[in-house]
Design an enzyme around this catalytic site. Structure first.
Site, PDB file in Angstrom:
ATOM      1  CD1 TRP A 101      -2.035  -2.234   1.912  1.00 33.75           C
ATOM      2  CD2 TRP A 101      -2.950  -1.366   0.056  1.00 33.75           C
ATOM      3  NE1 TRP A 101      -3.024  -3.085   1.476  1.00 33.75           N
ATOM      4  CE2 TRP A 101      -3.592  -2.583   0.353  1.00 33.75           C
ATOM      5  CE3 TRP A 101      -3.357  -0.650  -1.072  1.00 33.75           C
ATOM      6  CZ2 TRP A 101      -4.619  -3.098  -0.438  1.00 33.75           C
ATOM      7  CZ3 TRP A 101      -4.384  -1.161  -1.861  1.00 33.75           C
ATOM      8  CH2 TRP A 101      -4.998  -2.370  -1.533  1.00 33.75           C
ATOM      9  CG  ASP A 170      -3.146   3.824   4.243  1.00 31.94           C
ATOM     10  OD1 ASP A 170      -4.169   3.636   4.932  1.00 31.94           O
ATOM     11  OD2 ASP A 170      -2.867   3.149   3.223  1.00 31.94           O
ATOM     12  CE  LYS A 194      -8.534  -3.428   4.063  1.00 28.46           C
ATOM     13  NZ  LYS A 194      -7.442  -2.612   3.617  1.00 28.46           N
TER      14      LYS A 194
END
Ligand code: PLP
Length: 362
Positions: A101, A170, A194
């Site tokens: 990511w 993030d 998540k």
């Protein structure tokens, strides 16, 4: 019947939250309609947004310099929005790359015209460790990092201190999993699927004094401008009301049922310790893939001696109502995602299954 869902994301949600959403689905708060059917201009929905935002602020102890925004497009949209708002004029910004990511966020910043550079990268050690030394640019507009690496199963235990630019993180896969000291941060974003609710929504925390430094190009689409969200309380266009409502139920579950982020963190530590102990005490049958000092409390990644055994493990686990244990498709292996909503009983059931699988196949 419900299974124990170890998927990396979309992921398991607290059962109480799903039950509450089901119970009030047809008639939400006496409006005679579903939350899905209400106008976002209705006073109840405006109040819902205020309440959800206030709940996030209480949980994270955010002062009035912070604003909570609800933005569509998931975490991936934030990969672009951040550089577009702060560095699209070719401005310098630093990235710490700790996995898949982080790599995507870094590439997107370059794509958006920012002068993005790597201040550190875990690529040399195959992203098994969180870097400890950094080469920060004093001119950087922000420093981007990924607090928890969902794919590799690593997590920052502590964030860098005394940094020359605000941190922008993030936190998609560990948001609300532990208390946060945001004193060095300018912005935090988290895709909801998540730890906090439905896919498609990102919760963004933005520091007002950081937002003032935004330098968006004149051509920036309105829907990608942080200031527009700040000035309209995230209601410039029709917002994802249902996703915000669900994120709000999850946040109040953390606040009221769990008792806040300190308690949430202690529960998460207990679950992760039990699972890592089971891996470490398996005589090498199960092997953790992350460096022990960088292990994630959210995504526990491990391997078995062969891929055949891993496949057998996944399919037999599923028959025992333990699902979603495959590693991310980019790395293979096994991964147990034990987000906030995974109860200790689920972790214990997995540990028992692991012992039995080892007894038969070890
Ligand atoms: C899942 C994930 C993303 C991607 O989220 P989308 O909502 O699909 O854009 C980004 N960063 C991290 C750390 C993730 O875990």
């Amino acid at each position: 019947m419900r299974v124990y869902n170890f998927n990396g994301g979309p992921a398991t949600l607290p059962q109480e939250v799903l039950e509450q959403a089901a119970a009030e689905f047809l008639d939400w708060q006496g409006t005679g309609m579903s939350v899905l059917e209400n106008s976002h201009r209705a006073k109840e929905i405006v109040k819902l947004f205020e309440d959800v935002s206030a709940c996030f602020k209480r949980l994270l102890s955010l002062d009035d310099d912070w604003q909570v925004l609800f933005i569509q497009g998931g975490a991936t949209m934030q990969f672009g929005m951040l550089p577009l708002n702060f560095a699209a004029d070719g401005g310098p910004c630093d990235y710490v790359n700790t996995g898949l990511w982080g790599t995507k966020a870094f590439k997107e910043a370059k794509q958006c015209g920012a002068k993005a550079r790597l201040a550190a990268s875990g690529e040399d050690n195959d992203f098994t460790r969180i870097p400890q030394t950094f080469d920060f640019d004093r001119q950087a507009r922000y420093i981007h990092l990924t607090s928890n690496n969902t794919v590799r199963g690593t997590q920052w235990a502590a964030f860098p201190k005394g940094v020359p630019a605000p941190l922008a993180a993030d936190m998609s896969s560990d948001f609300l999993s532990r208390p946060l000291d945001l004193s060095e941060f300018g912005l935090v974003y988290a895709g909801a699927q998540k730890n906090i609710g439905p896919a498609g929504l990102a919760v963004v925390l933005i520091r007002k004094s950081f937002a003032e430094k935004a330098a968006p190009p004149k051509t920036l689409p309105t829907i990608m401008n942080y200031r527009v969200y700040m000035e309209s309380d995230s209601m410039n266009n029709t917002p994802p009301v249902f996703a915000v409502y669900m994120a709000g139920l999850v946040a109040s579950w953390v606040e009221n049922k769990i008792g806040g982020l300190e308690k949430m963190a202690r529960i998460n530590q207990g679950k992760a310790k039990a699972l890592y102990d089971a891996i470490d005490q398996s005589g090498g049958f199960y092997k953790g893939t992350a460096d022990p000092g960088s292990r994630s409390l959210m995504n526990v990644t491990f391997k078995l001696p062969t891929e055949e055994l891993e496949n057998a493990f996944k399919s037999q686990a599923a028959k025992n109502n333990l699902v979603g244990l495959g590693g991310h498709r980019s790395v293979g292996g096994l991964r147990a995602s034990i987000y906030n909503a995974m109860p200790m009983e689920g972790v214990k059931a997995l540990i028992d299954f692991m012992a039995e699988f080892k007894r038969v196949n070890g």
